[in-house]
Every structure is written in C-alpha cells, then in structure tokens.
Write an enzyme that holds these catalytic residues in place. Structure first.
Site, short mmCIF file in Angstrom:
data_model
loop_
_atom_site.label_atom_id
_atom_site.label_comp_id
_atom_site.label_asym_id
_atom_site.label_seq_id
_atom_site.Cartn_x
_atom_site.Cartn_y
_atom_site.Cartn_z
CB THR A 170 -0.89 -0.01 1.26
OG1 THR A 170 -1.53 1.25 1.40
CG2 THR A 170 -0.09 -0.27 2.53
CG ASP A 171 -1.17 4.95 -0.99
OD1 ASP A 171 -1.72 4.33 -0.04
OD2 ASP A 171 -1.80 5.77 -1.69
CD GLU A 172 -3.36 3.52 4.61
OE1 GLU A 172 -3.11 3.47 5.82
OE2 GLU A 172 -4.51 3.51 4.14
CE1 TYR A 186 -3.44 -2.63 5.79
CE2 TYR A 186 -3.21 -0.29 5.27
CZ TYR A 186 -3.33 -1.62 4.85
OH TYR A 186 -3.34 -1.91 3.51
CE LYS A 200 -0.13 -4.60 3.02
NZ LYS A 200 -0.57 -5.93 2.52
P1 NAD Z 1 -9.93 -7.20 2.32
O1 NAD Z 1 -9.93 -6.88 3.77
O2 NAD Z 1 -11.14 -6.94 1.51
O3 NAD Z 1 -9.59 -8.76 2.12
C1 NAD Z 1 -8.59 -9.41 2.85
C2 NAD Z 1 -8.74 -10.91 2.61
O4 NAD Z 1 -7.68 -11.57 3.32
C3 NAD Z 1 -10.06 -11.48 3.15
O5 NAD Z 1 -10.63 -12.36 2.21
C4 NAD Z 1 -9.64 -12.22 4.41
O6 NAD Z 1 -10.48 -13.32 4.73
C5 NAD Z 1 -8.23 -12.67 4.04
N1 NAD Z 1 -7.39 -12.91 5.23
C6 NAD Z 1 -7.24 -12.09 6.31
N2 NAD Z 1 -6.42 -12.67 7.20
C7 NAD Z 1 -6.03 -13.86 6.67
C8 NAD Z 1 -5.17 -14.91 7.12
N3 NAD Z 1 -4.56 -14.85 8.31
N4 NAD Z 1 -4.98 -15.97 6.32
C9 NAD Z 1 -5.60 -16.05 5.11
N5 NAD Z 1 -6.44 -15.11 4.64
C10 NAD Z 1 -6.65 -14.02 5.42
O7 NAD Z 1 -8.66 -6.48 1.71
P2 NAD Z 1 -8.46 -5.76 0.30
O8 NAD Z 1 -8.98 -4.39 0.40
O9 NAD Z 1 -8.92 -6.67 -0.76
O10 NAD Z 1 -6.87 -5.66 0.29
C11 NAD Z 1 -6.08 -6.73 -0.24
C12 NAD Z 1 -4.62 -6.37 -0.11
O11 NAD Z 1 -4.35 -5.16 -0.78
C13 NAD Z 1 -4.15 -6.17 1.33
O12 NAD Z 1 -2.86 -6.70 1.45
C14 NAD Z 1 -4.11 -4.66 1.48
O13 NAD Z 1 -3.14 -4.28 2.42
C15 NAD Z 1 -3.72 -4.24 0.09
N6 NAD Z 1 -4.18 -2.91 -0.32
C16 NAD Z 1 -5.51 -2.59 -0.30
C17 NAD Z 1 -5.94 -1.34 -0.77
C18 NAD Z 1 -7.39 -0.95 -0.79
O14 NAD Z 1 -7.69 0.18 -1.17
N7 NAD Z 1 -8.32 -1.81 -0.44
C19 NAD Z 1 -4.98 -0.43 -1.22
C20 NAD Z 1 -3.64 -0.77 -1.18
C21 NAD Z 1 -3.24 -2.02 -0.76
O1 DAU Z 2 -4.13 3.94 0.52
C1 DAU Z 2 -4.35 2.57 0.45
C2 DAU Z 2 -5.20 2.12 1.61
O2 DAU Z 2 -6.54 2.55 1.35
C3 DAU Z 2 -5.17 0.62 1.85
O3 DAU Z 2 -3.88 0.24 2.18
C4 DAU Z 2 -6.16 0.19 2.94
O4 DAU Z 2 -6.19 -1.21 3.03
C5 DAU Z 2 -7.53 0.72 2.57
O5 DAU Z 2 -8.43 0.43 3.62
C6 DAU Z 2 -7.49 2.23 2.33
O6 DAU Z 2 -7.20 2.94 3.56
P1 DAU Z 2 -7.90 4.33 3.92
O7 DAU Z 2 -7.84 4.52 5.38
O8 DAU Z 2 -7.41 5.43 3.06
O9 DAU Z 2 -9.41 3.97 3.42
P2 DAU Z 2 -10.84 4.23 4.09
O10 DAU Z 2 -11.85 3.86 3.08
O11 DAU Z 2 -10.94 3.64 5.45
O12 DAU Z 2 -10.85 5.81 4.26
C7 DAU Z 2 -10.71 6.66 3.14
C8 DAU Z 2 -10.74 8.10 3.64
O13 DAU Z 2 -12.06 8.37 4.17
C9 DAU Z 2 -9.79 8.37 4.80
O14 DAU Z 2 -9.32 9.71 4.71
C10 DAU Z 2 -10.66 8.21 6.03
C11 DAU Z 2 -11.99 8.71 5.55
N1 DAU Z 2 -13.18 8.10 6.19
C12 DAU Z 2 -13.23 6.74 6.27
C13 DAU Z 2 -14.32 6.12 6.87
C14 DAU Z 2 -14.38 4.62 6.99
C15 DAU Z 2 -14.20 8.89 6.65
O15 DAU Z 2 -14.16 10.14 6.55
N2 DAU Z 2 -15.29 8.28 7.23
C16 DAU Z 2 -15.37 6.93 7.37
O16 DAU Z 2 -16.38 6.44 7.94
#
Ligand code: NAD
Ligand code: DAU
Length: 338
Positions: A123-125, A150, A154
């Site tokens: 992730t970019d985080e 988190y 990562k």
């Molecule tokens: P998500 O939370 O929707 O899905 C995570 C999946 O991992 C689920 O199916 C869960 O059951 C599985 N999981 C969790 N713990 C596990 C374990 N111990 N063993 C096996 N499986 C397990 O997540 P997502 O949003 O699809 O993100 C996927 C990946 O991408 C993550 O590594 C996250 O850090 C990364 N990522 C997500 C975003 C985003 O915007 N969602 C952005 C950047 C990076």
């Molecule tokens: O940048 C990549 C990341 O994006 C991933 O690594 C994470 O897995 C993914 O969850 C996401 O993280 P964020 O914290 O950026 O996403 P989230 O959707 O939780 O929040 C997006 C923005 O909205 C953030 O500035 C927080 C804000 N927010 C979020 C929630 C859940 C609100 O204002 N209200 C809310 O209820």
C-alpha cells in the site's frame, strides 16, 4: 501455470481472480483464504465450479496449512491481510500477526517450494502522509514513514519481502498501490459505506474536516497493474500504482455519491477524526508506465457512477454483510450515529 492467491475472497483478491480467470482460462488458481469477516466466497460464484479454480480455507500464519497449499505452485500473489486502518487502531495485534508473521510464513514456504515469483501486494500508506499544499507524490524512492498500526504492519511485511530477495534470492516483486474502489468492497471502507448508508437512509460519517485526500484507483486498473508486474516486472523491484484523481477530498467524494443517488448534503455527518489521520496520499506511477507500459484507464467519475450502480443493483450482496457483529463494530466506531 499454477497460481496461489492469498486473500482471494476479499475485495481486491476476488476481483483479481475473476480478472485472471477471464483472461487466462488455462491457468490454475488456488485461492487460500481464512474467511475473516472480510472474506466472502459469494464474490467468486462465477468461477466456483470451474475445474481450474480451487478454494482452500486456511490461515497464512499456520505453516502446515501454507506448506500444503504451496505444493506445485509457480506464482504466489499475496493479498491476504487485515486491511482496515480503523480496526488496526482499535486492535493492532491481529494486524501484526497476519500482515507481518503471516507474510514471513508464506515467504519461508515459497522459498522451500522454489516458487518462480512471489508478488506482494502492498500500500501507499507505508510512505506516510503528504501536506495538503504539497505537490509532492509518493514514488518508489520515497522513504518509509508508516503512521498507523496497519501501515506499520504493511511496511514490516514489505521489508521482509525484500529481505528474502536479498538474503535468500527469493524472486519477489512488490506493488504499492493507492485506495482501490469498485464492486465487492466490504462496506466498512469509505466509498461503499457511504453508498450503502445512503441507500439505507442513514447518515454518512465524515472524519474531521473531510478535507483528507486519497488517490482513487479503480480495482480493475489495479488488477491490470499486477498482471503487468507478473509478466514484465523485474525481480527484486517495487512498483507504485495509482489512479487518475487530482487531489479530490473525502467531502467531495461523498458529495458526488449523494448527487449520483439524488440526495442532499443533509446526509453528511461530521464525526470525530481518526487518530493520526494521514492528510493526503498521491502516487507518482511514472516507473510502472515507463518500464512496463501500464497506466490507469478508468476515470474516477465514470467508474464511481458504475460502482454506485453496482451497489444499487447488488443490495442482497451487501445487506448480508451488515450483520449484528458489523453493527457492533459500527456503534463502537461511530458512537450513536444512526
Ligand atoms: P480485504 O480486507 O477486503 O480482504 C482481505 C482478505 O484476506 C479477506 O478475504 C480475508 O479473509 C483474508 N485474510 C485475512 N487474514 C487472513 C489470514 N490470516 N490468512 C488467510 N487469509 C486471510 O482487503 P483488500 O482491500 O482486498 O486488500 C487486499 C490487499 O491489498 C491487502 O494486502 C491490502 O493491504 C492491500 N491494499 C488494499 C488497498 C485498498 O484500497 N483496499 C490499497 C492498497 C493495498
Ligand atoms: O491507501 C491505500 C489504503 O486505502 C489501503 O492500504 C487500505 O487497506 C484501505 O483500507 C485504504 O485505507 P484508507 O484509510 O485510506 O481507506 P478508508 O476507506 O478507510 O478511508 C478513506 C478516507 O475516508 C480516509 O481519509 C478516512 C476517511 N473516512 C473513512 C471512513 C471509513 C471517513 O471520513 N469516514 C469513514 O467512515
């Protein structure tokens, strides 16, 4: 080719499996997922009976389960993680266990099984936060500065993945991407939470002043980026992946969703800010464009509209996820917001 996808029942993992099986129908996919609250096999209904698809319920922290799943695997694409920042603030230990230890267990097994490529989804985080007025963007050269449990978990996993390349020669690649949006995203994240709350006639919680900025990436563009890295990426390298938005803040994203659903701003509720909330993320994706020919194709406005439509027409999918357990989490997170 036999590919092990960890976390394939989650948001991005399931989109990736559907994308891959459509484009590479002869490849074999093993989906290894613990099915936490975020894992949902309904996302994969379309492929569940395909002979080239196999699901294994398992935990990446458990060596024996991982070792069995890794048998005869050519490529690992590692999505499995605890992924929600707010949950990491409330309960960091699950994040360390899965994201750090789980990744190390996978790396160890991949090494023993001689996999040809281990691709780690990050992730970019890990790069921290950019000031609002700052025009800088995160790139592969940005120093790590994770600021939530988190992000720290990562970042640790990224370091471990690189260490296995340098120390043991495991053929790895890493991609660090920005915020994904699209279908099958669990309704705890901001965009699906906003859409589903409005469809239920509930308020949308906006943290702090709402002026936080994310770099929105349509999930299929992310899948295409992973494809490019698997096919053309250089072993040992990291690639940053971002979208097409230009500094759009959360408040404006929620306003767009309200407009798409024909509702007014009365649905917006400003709530207590997230502790340590990162102000802005922005990704410079020049490297992956120049070296691998990838760039995002899906514009935010058009694909946000399609995403809103998807949630409108798939109410059965998300209503089941708003369980009493989810409501408990919601009440703890948002207090008495209805
Ligand atoms: P998500 O939370 O929707 O899905 C995570 C999946 O991992 C689920 O199916 C869960 O059951 C599985 N999981 C969790 N713990 C596990 C374990 N111990 N063993 C096996 N499986 C397990 O997540 P997502 O949003 O699809 O993100 C996927 C990946 O991408 C993550 O590594 C996250 O850090 C990364 N990522 C997500 C975003 C985003 O915007 N969602 C952005 C950047 C990076
Ligand atoms: O940048 C990549 C990341 O994006 C991933 O690594 C994470 O897995 C993914 O969850 C996401 O993280 P964020 O914290 O950026 O996403 P989230 O959707 O939780 O929040 C997006 C923005 O909205 C953030 O500035 C927080 C804000 N927010 C979020 C929630 C859940 C609100 O204002 N209200 C809310 O209820």
């Amino acid at each position: 080719m036999r590919m092990l996808v960890t976390g394939g029942a989650g948001f991005i993992g399931s989109n990736f499996i559907l994308y891959w099986m459509k484009n590479y129908p002869n490849d074999q996919i093993v989906n290894f997922d613990k099915l936490t609250y975020a894992g949902n096999l309904e996302n994969l209904k379309e492929v569940e009976n395909n002979p080239n698809y196999k699901f294994i319920k398992g935990d990446i922290v458990k060596t024996e389960e991982v070792e069995n799943a890794m048998e005869d695997v050519d490529v690992v694409v590692h999505f499995a993680a605890e992924s929600h920042v707010d949950r990491s603030i409330k309960n960091p230990s699950d994040f360390i266990l899965t994201n750090v230890l789980g990744t190390q267990v996978l790396l160890e097994s991949a090494l023993r099984r001689n996999v040809k490529r281990f691709h780690h989804i990050s992730t970019d985080e890990v790069f921290g936060s950019i000031d609002l007025e700052d025009k800088d963007k995160f790139s592969e050269r940005t120093q790590y500065d994770p600021r939530s449990p988190y992000a720290a978990s990562k970042a640790s996993s990224d370091h471990l993945v690189r260490a296995y390349f340098v120390t043991y020669g495991l053929p790895i690649t890493i991609s660090n991407c920005s915020n994904n949006f699209g279908s099958f995203q669990f309704p705890e994240k901001m965009i699906p939470l906003a859409i589903t709350n409005i469809l239920e006639g509930r308020k949308v919680p906006v943290y702090g002043d709402g002026l936080y900025v994310r770099d929105w990436l349509y999930v299929e563009d992310h899948c295409r980026a992973i494809e490019a890295v698997l096919q053309k990426g250089k072993v040992g390298e990291t690639y940053c992946v971002g979208g097409l938005t230009d500094d759009i803040n959360n408040l404006d994203v929620v306003r767009k969703i309200l407009r798409l659903l024909g509702k007014d701003e009365g649905f917006i509720e400003f709530v207590k800010d997230r502790p340590g909330h990162d102000r802005k993320y922005a990704i410079d994706w020049t490297k992956i464009k120049n070296e691998l020919g990838w760039e995002p194709l899906h514009t935010f406005d058009e694909w946000l509209e399609k995403t809103v439509d998807w949630y409108k027409t798939h109410q059965d999918w998300w209503k089941k996820l708003k369980t009493p357990e989810f409501q408990k989490y919601y009440d703890e997170q948002y207090g008495d917001l209805d």
